[in-house]
Design a protein around this motif. Sequence first.
Motif, PDB file in Angstrom:
ATOM      1  N   UNK A  20       0.860  -1.192   0.000  1.00 24.41           N
ATOM      2  CA  UNK A  20       0.000   0.000   0.000  1.00 24.41           C
ATOM      3  C   UNK A  20       0.893   1.238   0.000  1.00 24.41           C
ATOM      4  N   UNK A  21       0.795   2.077  -1.029  1.00 20.35           N
ATOM      5  CA  UNK A  21       1.653   3.266  -1.079  1.00 20.35           C
ATOM      6  C   UNK A  21       1.327   4.289   0.010  1.00 20.35           C
ATOM      7  N   UNK A  22       0.092   4.314   0.463  1.00 14.27           N
ATOM      8  CA  UNK A  22      -0.295   5.273   1.498  1.00 14.27           C
ATOM      9  C   UNK A  22       0.225   4.848   2.878  1.00 14.27           C
ATOM     10  N   UNK A  23       0.118   3.547   3.193  1.00 15.13           N
ATOM     11  CA  UNK A  23       0.596   3.030   4.478  1.00 15.13           C
ATOM     12  C   UNK A  23       2.104   2.773   4.466  1.00 15.13           C
ATOM     13  N   UNK A  24       2.701   2.704   3.271  1.00 17.72           N
ATOM     14  CA  UNK A  24       4.133   2.447   3.088  1.00 17.72           C
ATOM     15  C   UNK A  24       4.564   1.105   3.669  1.00 17.72           C
ATOM     16  N   UNK A  25       3.714   0.065   3.485  1.00 15.01           N
ATOM     17  CA  UNK A  25       4.060  -1.293   3.916  1.00 15.01           C
ATOM     18  C   UNK A  25       3.090  -2.285   3.297  1.00 15.01           C
TER      19      UNK A  25
END
Length: 65
Positions: free
Chosen positions: A9-14
Motif C-alpha cells: 500500500x503506497x499510502x501506508x508504506x508497507x
Amino acid sequence: MLGAKQQWCPRCQRHVQTEQKQASIGRQKELVRITVTCFKCRTTLSSKTTSAAALEQNEDAKTEE
C-alpha cells in the motif's frame, strides 16, 4: 479469488491485508467490477472489470483443483 492477501500500500508504506469486493455492472449484469482495497486505510489498490461469465469460469476452475 476472495481470499485475504497481502499487497503493498503506497499510502501506508508497507504490506497490508487487502479486501476484495465484487459489484455487478449494467442492466443485464454481464460485467463485474473487482476492487481491491487496503484493509487499514481503505485506499483502492486496484480495480478490474471483467465479464461475469469469465469470472464464473475462473472460480469453477479454482474449485476443481
